[in-house]
Motif scaffolding. Structure first.
Motif, PDB file in Angstrom:
ATOM      1  N   ALA A 118       0.750  -1.358   0.151  1.00 60.87           N
ATOM      2  CA  ALA A 118      -0.007   0.035  -0.075  1.00 60.87           C
ATOM      3  C   ALA A 118       0.947   1.193  -0.073  1.00 60.87           C
ATOM      4  O   ALA A 118       0.244   2.287  -0.309  1.00 60.87           O
ATOM      5  N   GLY A 119       2.255   1.117   0.275  1.00 60.03           N
ATOM      6  CA  GLY A 119       2.925   2.169   0.345  1.00 60.03           C
ATOM      7  C   GLY A 119       3.045   2.907   1.515  1.00 60.03           C
ATOM      8  O   GLY A 119       3.404   4.262   1.545  1.00 60.03           O
ATOM      9  N   LEU A 120       2.752   2.563   2.631  1.00 58.35           N
ATOM     10  CA  LEU A 120       2.889   3.099   3.905  1.00 58.35           C
ATOM     11  C   LEU A 120       4.336   3.270   4.402  1.00 58.35           C
ATOM     12  O   LEU A 120       5.044   2.278   4.116  1.00 58.35           O
ATOM     13  N   THR A 121       4.500   4.437   4.914  1.00 61.28           N
ATOM     14  CA  THR A 121       5.928   4.374   5.476  1.00 61.28           C
ATOM     15  C   THR A 121       6.430   3.755   7.061  1.00 61.28           C
ATOM     16  O   THR A 121       5.627   4.368   7.849  1.00 61.28           O
ATOM     17  N   PRO A 122       7.134   2.806   6.942  1.00 62.66           N
ATOM     18  CA  PRO A 122       7.201   2.247   8.323  1.00 62.66           C
ATOM     19  C   PRO A 122       8.004   3.094   9.145  1.00 62.66           C
ATOM     20  O   PRO A 122       9.053   3.698   8.595  1.00 62.66           O
ATOM     21  N   VAL A 123       7.623   3.207  10.412  1.00 63.69           N
ATOM     22  CA  VAL A 123       8.479   3.988  11.407  1.00 63.69           C
ATOM     23  C   VAL A 123       9.197   3.008  12.252  1.00 63.69           C
ATOM     24  O   VAL A 123      10.342   3.355  12.732  1.00 63.69           O
ATOM     25  N   GLN A 124       8.456   2.153  12.655  1.00 65.55           N
ATOM     26  CA  GLN A 124       9.117   0.933  13.523  1.00 65.55           C
ATOM     27  C   GLN A 124       8.279  -0.385  13.122  1.00 65.55           C
ATOM     28  O   GLN A 124       7.145  -0.464  13.326  1.00 65.55           O
ATOM     29  N   VAL A 125       8.971  -1.339  12.577  1.00 61.20           N
ATOM     30  CA  VAL A 125       8.444  -2.561  11.994  1.00 61.20           C
ATOM     31  C   VAL A 125       9.155  -3.714  12.295  1.00 61.20           C
ATOM     32  O   VAL A 125      10.551  -3.463  12.290  1.00 61.20           O
ATOM     33  N   GLY A 126       8.631  -4.781  12.720  1.00 61.00           N
ATOM     34  CA  GLY A 126       9.372  -5.785  12.971  1.00 61.00           C
ATOM     35  C   GLY A 126       9.011  -6.947  14.237  1.00 61.00           C
ATOM     36  O   GLY A 126       8.386  -6.131  15.185  1.00 61.00           O
ATOM     37  N   LYS A 127       9.202  -7.897  14.303  1.00 61.48           N
ATOM     38  CA  LYS A 127       9.087  -8.937  15.277  1.00 61.48           C
ATOM     39  C   LYS A 127       9.591  -8.598  16.771  1.00 61.48           C
ATOM     40  O   LYS A 127       9.138  -9.123  17.692  1.00 61.48           O
ATOM     41  N   LYS A 128      10.510  -7.757  16.881  1.00 65.32           N
ATOM     42  CA  LYS A 128      10.981  -7.406  18.178  1.00 65.32           C
ATOM     43  C   LYS A 128      10.227  -6.406  18.666  1.00 65.32           C
ATOM     44  O   LYS A 128      10.108  -6.088  20.017  1.00 65.32           O
ATOM     45  N   PHE A 129       9.046  -5.919  18.196  1.00 66.62           N
ATOM     46  CA  PHE A 129       7.963  -4.584  18.640  1.00 66.62           C
ATOM     47  C   PHE A 129       6.645  -5.358  18.531  1.00 66.62           C
ATOM     48  O   PHE A 129       6.317  -6.097  17.720  1.00 66.62           O
ATOM     49  N   TRP A 130       5.954  -5.175  19.748  1.00 68.34           N
ATOM     50  CA  TRP A 130       4.473  -5.449  20.022  1.00 68.34           C
ATOM     51  C   TRP A 130       3.720  -4.564  18.691  1.00 68.34           C
ATOM     52  O   TRP A 130       2.700  -5.231  18.326  1.00 68.34           O
ATOM     53  N   TYR A 131       4.121  -3.441  18.607  1.00 66.21           N
ATOM     54  CA  TYR A 131       3.376  -2.668  17.600  1.00 66.21           C
ATOM     55  C   TYR A 131       4.328  -2.183  16.480  1.00 66.21           C
ATOM     56  O   TYR A 131       5.383  -1.529  16.614  1.00 66.21           O
TER      57      TYR A 131
END
Length: 184
Positions: free
Chosen positions: A45-58
């Motif tokens: 969808a082209g959203l810009t990730p700020v914080q992404v990944g399995k080490k984060f809850w959100y």
């Protein structure tokens, strides 16, 4: 420039034989969604990730006009990477009418909420749409801040995620207490 469309699908309770579709986000049915499925849809969808990944809850994304007025999308997952909640944030300063606009936007697609509490002109407000499969849509405004959130959630997975977060915090506090006790 490709136009991105905010996709919220629901189960339409209508005439017999009417087509039904699960509550979805950018084309991904959310009831049994995994982190990999949702992250893939966000990327597409082209959203810009700020914080992404399995080490984060959100996972946190910047929203670029996919949903007018929203600035951020937070997507929460359980420890085993199952979808729990997607929460759009609509920042506001002293705009008591904003919550009504967002409730009306959801109402246009899903009909009237299953329940609504609070007065839209003053104080906390919560509107909830209960969808088949146990899924929910919630519009919430706290108080005195007038920032409003629109959440798509799987209540059982959201509760599981919150319990897992609390257990992780308790474990970290215990570890810190043991480390501190060794210092004296």
């Amino acid at each position: 420039m490709r136009k991105l469309i905010f996709v919220l699908s629901c189960w339409w309770a209508g005439a017999a034989g009417a087509a039904t579709a699960p509550l979805s986000l950018f084309g991904v049915p959310l009831e049994h969604a995994t982190r990999a499925q949702v992250e893939g849809a966000m990327d597409k969808a082209g959203l810009t990730p700020v914080q992404v990944g399995k080490k984060f809850w959100y996972d946190i994304y910047r929203v670029h006009g996919q949903l007018p007025g929203a600035s951020q999308l937070m997507v929460g997952y359980t420890k085993n990477n199952r979808f729990a909640v997607a929460r759009y944030v609509f920042p506001s300063f002293m705009d008591t009418g904003q919550v009504t606009k967002i409730i009306d936007m959801v109402k246009d697609k899903y009909g009237p909420p299953s329940s609504q509490t609070g007065m839209t002109g003053l104080g906390m407000v919560t509107a909830t749409w209960r969808e088949p499969g146990g899924m929910e849509i919630r519009v919430v405004r706290g108080w005195p801040a007038t920032t409003t959130t629109l959440s798509l959630l799987n209540p059982s997975m959201d509760a599981r995620m919150k319990a897992q977060i609390a257990a992780e915090k308790a474990h970290k506090l215990d570890d810190q207490a043991r480390a501190d006790s060794n210092a004296f």
